[in-house]
Design a protein around this motif. Structure first.
Motif, PDB file in Angstrom:
ATOM      1  N   CYS A 137     -11.964  77.737   2.854  1.00 27.75           N
ATOM      2  CA  CYS A 137     -13.487  77.230   3.038  1.00 27.75           C
ATOM      3  C   CYS A 137     -13.735  76.105   2.401  1.00 27.75           C
ATOM      4  CB  CYS A 137     -14.366  78.476   2.491  1.00 27.75           C
ATOM      5  SG  CYS A 137     -14.542  79.737   3.411  1.00 27.75           S
ATOM      6  N   LYS A 138     -13.117  75.899   0.984  1.00 25.04           N
ATOM      7  CA  LYS A 138     -13.287  74.440   0.338  1.00 25.04           C
ATOM      8  C   LYS A 138     -12.752  73.287   1.014  1.00 25.04           C
ATOM      9  CE  LYS A 138     -13.402  76.674  -4.370  1.00 25.04           C
ATOM     10  NZ  LYS A 138     -12.651  76.610  -5.416  1.00 25.04           N
ATOM     11  N   MET A 139     -11.969  73.497   1.658  1.00 28.03           N
ATOM     12  CA  MET A 139     -11.172  72.397   2.406  1.00 28.03           C
ATOM     13  C   MET A 139     -11.733  71.882   3.892  1.00 28.03           C
ATOM     14  SD  MET A 139      -7.275  73.272   1.858  1.00 28.03           S
ATOM     15  CE  MET A 139      -6.612  71.924   2.749  1.00 28.03           C
ATOM     16  N   LEU A 140     -12.436  73.095   4.358  1.00 26.19           N
ATOM     17  CA  LEU A 140     -13.196  72.886   5.672  1.00 26.19           C
ATOM     18  C   LEU A 140     -14.699  72.621   5.271  1.00 26.19           C
ATOM     19  CD1 LEU A 140     -11.986  75.888   7.689  1.00 26.19           C
ATOM     20  CD2 LEU A 140     -11.689  73.705   8.441  1.00 26.19           C
ATOM     21  N   HIS A 141     -15.235  73.028   4.485  1.00 26.85           N
ATOM     22  CA  HIS A 141     -16.611  72.517   4.178  1.00 26.85           C
ATOM     23  C   HIS A 141     -17.195  71.294   4.130  1.00 26.85           C
ATOM     24  CE1 HIS A 141     -20.668  73.361   2.945  1.00 26.85           C
ATOM     25  NE2 HIS A 141     -20.612  72.842   2.057  1.00 26.85           N
ATOM     26  N   LYS A 144     -21.117  66.799   7.399  1.00 30.22           N
ATOM     27  CA  LYS A 144     -20.966  66.044   8.613  1.00 30.22           C
ATOM     28  C   LYS A 144     -19.627  66.662   9.197  1.00 30.22           C
ATOM     29  CE  LYS A 144     -21.657  61.783   7.792  1.00 30.22           C
ATOM     30  NZ  LYS A 144     -21.643  61.820   6.374  1.00 30.22           N
ATOM     31  N   LEU A 145     -19.888  66.721  10.477  1.00 33.45           N
ATOM     32  CA  LEU A 145     -18.601  67.038  11.330  1.00 33.45           C
ATOM     33  C   LEU A 145     -17.365  65.799  10.976  1.00 33.45           C
ATOM     34  CD1 LEU A 145     -17.207  69.196  12.750  1.00 33.45           C
ATOM     35  CD2 LEU A 145     -18.005  68.034  14.820  1.00 33.45           C
ATOM     36  N   SER A 146     -17.967  64.684  10.966  1.00 31.65           N
ATOM     37  CA  SER A 146     -16.887  63.523  10.713  1.00 31.65           C
ATOM     38  C   SER A 146     -16.285  63.460   9.318  1.00 31.65           C
ATOM     39  CB  SER A 146     -17.724  62.349  11.166  1.00 31.65           C
ATOM     40  OG  SER A 146     -18.610  62.000  10.330  1.00 31.65           O
ATOM     41  N   ASP A 147     -16.666  64.462   8.368  1.00 30.18           N
ATOM     42  CA  ASP A 147     -16.250  64.167   7.197  1.00 30.18           C
ATOM     43  C   ASP A 147     -14.805  64.539   6.915  1.00 30.18           C
ATOM     44  OD1 ASP A 147     -18.321  62.709   6.172  1.00 30.18           O
ATOM     45  OD2 ASP A 147     -19.306  64.485   5.399  1.00 30.18           O
ATOM     46  N   SER A 148     -14.231  65.109   7.995  1.00 29.77           N
ATOM     47  CA  SER A 148     -13.026  65.675   7.984  1.00 29.77           C
ATOM     48  C   SER A 148     -12.480  65.946   9.229  1.00 29.77           C
ATOM     49  CB  SER A 148     -12.795  66.893   7.223  1.00 29.77           C
ATOM     50  OG  SER A 148     -11.634  67.680   7.183  1.00 29.77           O
ATOM     51  N   THR A 149     -11.081  65.771   9.746  1.00 29.49           N
ATOM     52  CA  THR A 149     -10.442  66.020  10.869  1.00 29.49           C
ATOM     53  C   THR A 149     -10.097  67.563  11.116  1.00 29.49           C
ATOM     54  OG1 THR A 149      -8.297  65.608  10.178  1.00 29.49           O
ATOM     55  CG2 THR A 149      -9.675  63.632  10.903  1.00 29.49           C
ATOM     56  N   GLY A 211      -3.901  90.628  13.323  1.00 31.05           N
ATOM     57  CA  GLY A 211      -5.090  89.831  13.406  1.00 31.05           C
ATOM     58  C   GLY A 211      -5.256  88.411  12.936  1.00 31.05           C
ATOM     59  N   CYS A 212      -6.381  87.690  13.400  1.00 28.62           N
ATOM     60  CA  CYS A 212      -6.634  86.236  13.031  1.00 28.62           C
ATOM     61  C   CYS A 212      -7.892  86.328  12.507  1.00 28.62           C
ATOM     62  CB  CYS A 212      -6.201  85.483  14.147  1.00 28.62           C
ATOM     63  SG  CYS A 212      -4.688  85.196  14.320  1.00 28.62           S
ATOM     64  N   TYR A 213      -8.230  86.113  11.604  1.00 26.50           N
ATOM     65  CA  TYR A 213      -9.540  85.745  11.078  1.00 26.50           C
ATOM     66  C   TYR A 213      -9.807  84.267  10.816  1.00 26.50           C
ATOM     67  CZ  TYR A 213     -13.794  85.920   7.760  1.00 26.50           C
ATOM     68  OH  TYR A 213     -15.126  85.792   7.507  1.00 26.50           O
ATOM     69  N   VAL A 214     -10.676  83.787  11.555  1.00 26.76           N
ATOM     70  CA  VAL A 214     -10.778  82.360  11.928  1.00 26.76           C
ATOM     71  C   VAL A 214     -12.156  81.830  11.288  1.00 26.76           C
ATOM     72  CG1 VAL A 214     -11.017  80.512  13.768  1.00 26.76           C
ATOM     73  CG2 VAL A 214      -9.763  82.560  14.224  1.00 26.76           C
ATOM     74  N   ILE A 215     -11.762  80.806  10.514  1.00 25.05           N
ATOM     75  CA  ILE A 215     -13.275  80.013   9.803  1.00 25.05           C
ATOM     76  C   ILE A 215     -13.273  78.725  10.415  1.00 25.05           C
ATOM     77  CG2 ILE A 215     -14.195  79.319   7.657  1.00 25.05           C
ATOM     78  CD1 ILE A 215     -11.830  81.298   6.317  1.00 25.05           C
ATOM     79  N   GLU A 216     -14.529  78.453  10.690  1.00 23.54           N
ATOM     80  CA  GLU A 216     -14.645  76.857  11.486  1.00 23.54           C
ATOM     81  C   GLU A 216     -16.017  76.271  11.015  1.00 23.54           C
ATOM     82  OE1 GLU A 216     -14.444  77.293  15.837  1.00 23.54           O
ATOM     83  OE2 GLU A 216     -15.197  79.258  15.659  1.00 23.54           O
ATOM     84  N   PRO A 217     -16.150  74.964  11.021  1.00 23.19           N
ATOM     85  CA  PRO A 217     -17.630  74.413  10.728  1.00 23.19           C
ATOM     86  C   PRO A 217     -18.461  74.936  11.954  1.00 23.19           C
ATOM     87  CG  PRO A 217     -15.839  72.794  10.808  1.00 23.19           C
ATOM     88  CD  PRO A 217     -15.178  74.013  11.388  1.00 23.19           C
TER      89      PRO A 217
END
Length: 220
Positions: A137-141, A144-149, A211-217
């Protein structure tokens, strides 16, 4: 630059990879051992093999460091140190990282897109699992969407229990998902979903689930 696989293709490959790992281990041990007894990285290797079969397979890296992933996903390759300090991220690894595949001009131009934590023998909520969710979560959060690939993260797991277990797989998975949801929901601009989770009965032995727990912006 290659077209990156869709999220569905990746998730399907992860689920199939773990199922293949289960079938292989069962056959190799003549039904003597659960997959949860398999050696380290057994699931990761099988998942990697399935993803590599995709027509537009990404580059795959096993046990990439948090620093390297951030260096390959933040707008500036020099920002990762400050990023880690501000978010209290310690140096660690991710089980599997998917990068864009293209002809590299240097050893410092990779672009990371997907991060994964892969766990075998998951049966209950553990601090180490919650730590993995928090880390991703810390790596994804970001604001702006453009702040990370980075597109999304996956916590992939295999669960098995014996017939004698009082708490069945369905209840265990529900508790795990609720625990993870509490973490993800504490971050603005992040959402989660769960894929897989079918309960497979092994006659006279027990049951297992993948199972796959998926986290996304998530940006409104």
């Amino acid at each position: 630059m290659h077209k990156f696989p869709t999220q569905k293709q990746i998730i399907d490959s992860v689920l199939k990879g773990i199922e293949t790992a289960k079938n292989n281990f069962t056959y190799w041990t003549a039904d003597e051992l659960y997959l949860s007894y398999a050696p380290p990285k057994f699931l990761t290797i099988h998942i990697s093999q399935e993803i590599a079969k995709l027509e537009n397979s990404p580059e795959l890296f096993i046990d990439a460091t948090v620093a390297d992933i951030l260096r390959c996903s933040l707008p500036s390759r020099n920002d990762f140190t400050d990023f880690m300090q501000k978010r209290y991220l310690s140096q660690d690894i991710l089980c599997l990282t998917l990068d864009e595949r293209f002809e590299h001009k240097s050893d410092n131009d990779s672009i990371s897109r997907v991060i994964m934590s892969i766990k075998n023998g998951v049966r209950n909520i553990k601090e180490e699992y919650k730590y993995e969710i928090e880390k991703m979560c810390k790596m994804l959060h970001r604001e702006k969407l453009s702040d990370s690939t980075l597109d999304y993260a996956i916590f992939a797991f295999y669960l098995d229990i014996s017939n004698s277990a009082r708490k069945k797989s369905k209840k265990r998975i529900e508790e795990i998902i609720n625990s993870f949801d509490n973490i993800v929901n504490s971050y603005s601009n992040l959402k989660s979903k769960f894929e897989g989770g079918n309960i497979n009965i092994i006659p006279n032995i027990g049951e297992y689930s993948i199972g796959c727990y998926v986290i996304e912006p998530s940006f409104k």
